[in-house]
Scaffold this active site. Structure first.
Site, PDB file in Angstrom:
ATOM      1  N   GLY A 151       0.815  -1.212   0.000  1.00 37.90           N
ATOM      2  CA  GLY A 151       0.000   0.000   0.000  1.00 37.90           C
ATOM      3  C   GLY A 151       0.844   1.256   0.000  1.00 37.90           C
ATOM      4  O   GLY A 151       0.348   2.358  -0.231  1.00 37.90           O
ATOM      5  N   LYS A 172      10.029   2.175   0.244  1.00 39.24           N
ATOM      6  CA  LYS A 172       8.908   2.143   1.186  1.00 39.24           C
ATOM      7  C   LYS A 172       8.541   3.574   1.546  1.00 39.24           C
ATOM      8  O   LYS A 172       9.415   4.344   1.943  1.00 39.24           O
ATOM      9  CB  LYS A 172       9.344   1.360   2.441  1.00 39.24           C
ATOM     10  CG  LYS A 172       8.254   1.165   3.472  1.00 39.24           C
ATOM     11  CD  LYS A 172       8.720   0.164   4.534  1.00 39.24           C
ATOM     12  CE  LYS A 172       7.693   0.034   5.654  1.00 39.24           C
ATOM     13  NZ  LYS A 172       8.135  -0.916   6.686  1.00 39.24           N
ATOM     14  N   ASP A 228      -2.332   6.887   2.914  1.00 38.74           N
ATOM     15  CA  ASP A 228      -1.776   7.929   2.044  1.00 38.74           C
ATOM     16  C   ASP A 228      -0.572   7.441   1.232  1.00 38.74           C
ATOM     17  O   ASP A 228      -0.001   8.182   0.444  1.00 38.74           O
ATOM     18  CB  ASP A 228      -1.392   9.172   2.860  1.00 38.74           C
ATOM     19  CG  ASP A 228      -0.343   8.859   3.932  1.00 38.74           C
ATOM     20  OD1 ASP A 228       0.139   7.706   3.993  1.00 38.74           O
ATOM     21  OD2 ASP A 228      -0.011   9.771   4.715  1.00 38.74           O
ATOM     22  N   GLY A 229      -0.159   6.215   1.474  1.00 37.72           N
ATOM     23  CA  GLY A 229       0.973   5.657   0.724  1.00 37.72           C
ATOM     24  C   GLY A 229       2.327   6.166   1.178  1.00 37.72           C
ATOM     25  O   GLY A 229       3.351   5.847   0.588  1.00 37.72           O
ATOM     26  N   ASP A 287       1.406 -11.371   7.073  1.00 40.73           N
ATOM     27  CA  ASP A 287       1.991 -10.597   5.966  1.00 40.73           C
ATOM     28  C   ASP A 287       3.382 -10.093   6.330  1.00 40.73           C
ATOM     29  O   ASP A 287       4.100  -9.597   5.468  1.00 40.73           O
ATOM     30  CB  ASP A 287       1.093  -9.407   5.595  1.00 40.73           C
ATOM     31  CG  ASP A 287       0.698  -8.581   6.800  1.00 40.73           C
ATOM     32  OD1 ASP A 287       0.147  -9.153   7.751  1.00 40.73           O
ATOM     33  OD2 ASP A 287       0.959  -7.358   6.804  1.00 40.73           O
ATOM     34  N   ASP A 296       9.702  -5.910   8.024  1.00 43.82           N
ATOM     35  CA  ASP A 296       8.698  -4.947   8.501  1.00 43.82           C
ATOM     36  C   ASP A 296       8.878  -4.591   9.965  1.00 43.82           C
ATOM     37  O   ASP A 296       8.221  -5.124  10.858  1.00 43.82           O
ATOM     38  CB  ASP A 296       7.274  -5.457   8.231  1.00 43.82           C
ATOM     39  CG  ASP A 296       6.785  -4.936   6.894  1.00 43.82           C
ATOM     40  OD1 ASP A 296       7.558  -4.250   6.212  1.00 43.82           O
ATOM     41  OD2 ASP A 296       5.632  -5.213   6.544  1.00 43.82           O
TER      42      ASP A 296
HETATM   43  P1  AMP Z   1       2.446  -2.879   8.055  1.00 41.76           P
HETATM   44  O1  AMP Z   1       1.714  -2.664   9.333  1.00 41.76           O
HETATM   45  O2  AMP Z   1       3.484  -1.817   7.770  1.00 41.76           O
HETATM   46  O3  AMP Z   1       2.955  -4.256   7.881  1.00 41.76           O
HETATM   47  O4  AMP Z   1       1.362  -2.624   6.910  1.00 41.76           O
HETATM   48  C1  AMP Z   1       0.197  -3.379   6.787  1.00 41.76           C
HETATM   49  C2  AMP Z   1      -0.480  -3.028   5.487  1.00 41.76           C
HETATM   50  O5  AMP Z   1      -0.920  -1.678   5.496  1.00 41.76           O
HETATM   51  C3  AMP Z   1       0.383  -3.187   4.265  1.00 41.76           C
HETATM   52  O6  AMP Z   1      -0.429  -3.643   3.226  1.00 41.76           O
HETATM   53  C4  AMP Z   1       0.860  -1.786   4.001  1.00 41.76           C
HETATM   54  O7  AMP Z   1       1.193  -1.580   2.653  1.00 41.76           O
HETATM   55  C5  AMP Z   1      -0.346  -0.975   4.404  1.00 41.76           C
HETATM   56  N1  AMP Z   1      -0.013   0.383   4.848  1.00 41.76           N
HETATM   57  C6  AMP Z   1       0.636   0.750   5.968  1.00 41.76           C
HETATM   58  N2  AMP Z   1       0.763   2.088   6.037  1.00 41.76           N
HETATM   59  C7  AMP Z   1       0.208   2.593   4.917  1.00 41.76           C
HETATM   60  C8  AMP Z   1       0.005   3.906   4.385  1.00 41.76           C
HETATM   61  N3  AMP Z   1       0.435   5.008   5.027  1.00 41.76           N
HETATM   62  N4  AMP Z   1      -0.637   4.026   3.207  1.00 41.76           N
HETATM   63  C9  AMP Z   1      -1.071   2.945   2.548  1.00 41.76           C
HETATM   64  N5  AMP Z   1      -0.926   1.684   2.982  1.00 41.76           N
HETATM   65  C10 AMP Z   1      -0.309   1.500   4.149  1.00 41.76           C
HETATM   66 MG    MG Z   2       3.796  -5.335   6.619  1.00 43.25          MG
END
Ligand code: AMP
Ligand code: MG
Length: 484
Positions: free
Chosen positions: A91, A112, A124-125, A251, A261
């Protein structure tokens, strides 16, 4: 100028079934500025940024400019997040491509914080500077502690703010991984019920990470068993150095057995198996001492996703899977026991070893002893802790342990083992927080010092005593926020 900075892209993920990824470039950022570059890692990858300008390096490492040969894409995956199944995907990350280093080893180069993708859901990506620097420092620390992990090549600020609880500086991290295949990648294909894609993905994972299994009779079973071995090794190693991953969702569990992560992760000071740092982990699902059982739970989700290729008869597949998963407990216990014996310098196998280990745990817990420093004390008496040392039960324990060590054939070997398995330096939470706090204000001296220290975690002669101490009671950081 070195052509392409030395990048040699050879992209294979893009050839997998279409449902597994979406091709798209990173979203450009306003004013990229390079704040950290990992020179050691760049060298080992055969990359050279020294002939180029800071501006161009920042353009490249923010994704504003693409390197020739890259084929940017976002990967699709699912995940059990705190037990709940969710469709996810990159994301806020873009895989630029797979780079072949001078030894022909293949590395994913991923940005990232690189902007929205079709998998962003409401996000917001983007990523904030603090969490990206945290991933940088912790992943590098884990690497130098001799634990498999993704690495961090660079952090670039974007010149844009990201809104979390407050406005924060935006940043992009360049992550390097032997791949980004996750348990969740397999769950995604299983959820799509695409058996042909599942077969392709198993072959792909074997070719990339377990080439010795290419001729296995049942590749799904062989892959599962190999991944189980590596993930056990990973979790045992985390526990060896008191690491708490914090978000062991499926994940975030890699097929290669690398740590991946780094969100609300941290190292435990006082020994307590219930230690949790993440503010979002209300029930302690991912506490220090829960990591082994969660590892098994995640592997159970992994093997479920492989069912159709374990056996066509679903009942048979289930039986095979539950037998394999049941092996986890003994395999983990044996690996953990062996690791603890190494930490305590116990070489031969003696009847009392298990009890000596569990008694030490009880004593550390009862006396709120610092985990890292307790083991260092046992090596050479250099990190004494008052409360533990004045416990009469510990004095008896220490005498018994020393007597046990006398059964080793060679005392020099025991010493060497202990030096190898017990770090002097872990990135102490309060030191990480302090370094990030300063770095966010533009002062990187503490961050860079920490980067230097974590490169030699087993070196007692670094003269950085301050970095060996747990946080004073008033400065303890219990929660690492997930505002990533
Ligand atoms: P994480 O907790 O970093 O392992 O992320 C879990 C999921 O949320 C993954 O699919 C990430 O790509 C998505 N994600 C985390 N933060 C963001 C963000 N700010 N914008 C879009 N997707 C996010
Ligand atoms: Mg993750």
């Amino acid at each position: 100028m070195i052509k392409n900075f030395g990048f040699k892209f050879d992209n294979t993920y893009v050839d997998l079934p279409e449902i597994m990824a979406t091709k798209l470039p990173p979203v450009a950022v306003k004013k990229p500025k390079l704040v950290v570059l990992n020179q050691t890692l760049a060298d080992s990858l055969g990359l050279d940024f020294s002939e180029s300008t800071d501006e161009l390096n920042a353009e490249i490492l923010s994704g504003n400019k693409l390197i020739e040969g890259s084929c940017p894409l976002a990967q699709a995956y699912c995940g059990h997040q705190f037990g709940h199944f969710v469709m996810l995907g990159d994301g806020r990350a873009i895989l630029l491509g797979e780079h072949l280093d001078p030894k022909q080893q293949r590395w994913d180069i991923q940005l990232k914080g690189s902007g929205r993708t079709p998998y962003s859901r409401g996000g917001d990506g983007r990523a904030a500077l603090g969490p990206m620097l945290r991933e940088y420092i912790i992943s590098e620390a884990i690497h130098f502690l001799n634990i498999p992990t993704t690495r961090s090549l660079a952090v670039v600020t974007t010149g844009e703010d990201v809104l979390r609880e407050t406005n924060l500086k935006g940043a992009v991290l360049t992550r390097v991984a032997s791949s980004h295949l996750r348990v969740g990648t397999f769950q995604y294909i299983a959820a799509k019920q695409d058996i042909s894609a599942l077969r392709t993905l198993i072959d792909y994972a074997i070719k990339r990470h377990y080439p010795e299994l290419i001729n296995a009779e049942n590749k799904a079973i062989a892959l599962f068993s190999a991944v189980m071995t590596r993930q056990i090794n990973l979790i045992v190693n985390w526990m060896r150095v008191s690491f708490i991953h914090g978000v062991m969702n499926t994940d975030n569990m890699s097929i290669s057995g690398e740590s991946i992560d780094y969100g609300p992760c941290a190292f435990m000071d006082q020994y307590d198996t219930k230690t949790v740092f993440s503010s979002i982990d209300h029930y302690g699902r991912y506490a220090y001492g829960s990591q082994p059982v969660i590892g098994q739970w995640n592997l159970a989700r992994f093997i479920e996703s492989l069912f159709p290729l374990i056996d066509q008869d679903e009942k048979k597949a289930e039986k095979i899977a539950s037998d394999l998963i049941a092996n986890y407990e003994d395999l983990f216990a044996n690996a953990f026991h062996k690791m603890m014996k190494n930490k305590l310098g116990m070489i031969s196998d003696e009847d009392q070893d298990k009890r000596i280990i569990s008694d030490l745990f009880k004593l550390m817990h009862k006396n709120q002893a610092d985990y890292t420093n307790t083991f260092r004390y046992l090596i050479n008496g250099k990190f004494p802790q008052k409360k533990l040392l004045s416990d009469p039960d510990f004095i008896i324990w220490e005498a018994e342990w020393k007597k046990r060590l006398s059964k080793n054939q060679n005392s020099e070997d025991a010493y060497k083992l202990m030096i190898k398995y017990n770090p002097v330096f872990i990135p102490r939470n309060h030191k990480v927080e302090e370094a990030l706090f300063e770095a966010e204000k533009g002062n990187f001296s503490k961050f860079l010092l920490l980067c230097r220290i974590i490169k030699k975690p087993y070196d007692e002669d670094l003269n950085q005593e301050d970095y060996t101490k747990p946080a004073p009671a008033s400065g303890r950081v219990y929660k690492t926020y997930c505002g990533t």
